[in-house]
Structure formats: C-alpha cells, structure tokens
Design a protein around this motif. Structure first.
Motif, PDB file in Angstrom:
ATOM      1  N   MET A   1     -20.978 -40.156 120.145  1.00  0.00           N
ATOM      2  CA  MET A   1     -19.620 -39.313 120.168  1.00  0.00           C
ATOM      3  C   MET A   1     -19.656 -37.700 120.915  1.00  0.00           C
ATOM      4  SD  MET A   1     -17.438 -38.890 116.571  1.00  0.00           S
ATOM      5  CE  MET A   1     -16.679 -40.253 116.291  1.00  0.00           C
ATOM      6  N   ASP A   5     -14.786 -35.161 120.623  1.00  0.00           N
ATOM      7  CA  ASP A   5     -14.372 -36.136 119.482  1.00  0.00           C
ATOM      8  C   ASP A   5     -14.954 -35.451 118.164  1.00  0.00           C
ATOM      9  OD1 ASP A   5     -13.485 -37.720 121.246  1.00  0.00           O
ATOM     10  OD2 ASP A   5     -15.189 -38.865 121.593  1.00  0.00           O
ATOM     11  N   GLU A   6     -16.061 -34.838 117.833  1.00  0.00           N
ATOM     12  CA  GLU A   6     -16.504 -34.358 116.956  1.00  0.00           C
ATOM     13  C   GLU A   6     -15.638 -33.226 116.239  1.00  0.00           C
ATOM     14  OE1 GLU A   6     -18.638 -35.385 114.867  1.00  0.00           O
ATOM     15  OE2 GLU A   6     -19.972 -36.801 116.164  1.00  0.00           O
ATOM     16  N   ASP A   9     -12.526 -34.851 114.928  1.00  0.00           N
ATOM     17  CA  ASP A   9     -12.763 -35.280 113.528  1.00  0.00           C
ATOM     18  C   ASP A   9     -12.826 -34.189 112.607  1.00  0.00           C
ATOM     19  OD1 ASP A   9     -13.087 -37.490 112.001  1.00  0.00           O
ATOM     20  OD2 ASP A   9     -15.329 -37.006 112.036  1.00  0.00           O
TER      21      ASP A   9
END
Length: 95
Positions: A1, A5-6, A9
């Motif tokens: 990832m 993206d982290e 999230d």
C-alpha cells in the motif's frame, strides 16, 4: 500500500472517530472528557494533514542540488591565520 493510500485510510479512520464521538456525546452529553477527545481528534487530523503536506508526491524523486567545486587551487590568503590540525601554527615550532 502506498503512503498516499495509508494517509487516506488514516483520514477515513479519523472521520469514523468523529462520527462515533458525536454519537457518544449525544448519549452522555457534552462533558469535559468529550471535549478533550474532540480536541485530541482535531490535533490528530491536523497532524495527518501536515504529514501529507510534508511528504513528496509519489513517483517524483526529491530534487538534489549539486554544488560544483572548482579544480583551481584555493587562494593561500584564506589560510594565513589558520593552524594545521595537530601541528600548530605555521610560523611556530613544537617545544
């Protein structure tokens, strides 16, 4: 990832936290603890935003500035009052 993206999230987790704190506050009322949780969540949100702004974009290498050092000898006047490391001053002898 990827890092992006982290961070996305993490932002979604903070959104869920805000919604949950809102539901809990509706049940227990606006207490000191709820205000502290909201303040802490706001600090987390701000920290995540700062982290996202400080990280370079994916695929873009950081720019490295090259410094050109000339091959010409340095001006000897730069070293007039300097000491040779471990040897002392140029015009004096060791005891």
């Amino acid at each position: 990832m990827s890092l992006k993206d982290e961070l996305t999230d993490l932002q979604q987790c903070l959104d869920r936290l805000d919604r949950t704190v809102g539901r809990v506050a509706a049940e227990v009322g606006d207490s000191l603890e709820i205000r502290r949780i909201r303040t802490d969540a706001a600090h987390l949100r701000e920290s995540v935003a700062l982290l996202g702004a400080s990280t370079p974009a994916a695929g873009v290498p950081p720019r490295v500035e090259l410094i050109t050092i000339p091959d010409a000898p340095y001006d000897s006047a730069l070293w007039t009052d300097s000491d040779d490391e471990g040897l002392g001053a140029r015009d004096r002898h060791a005891p």
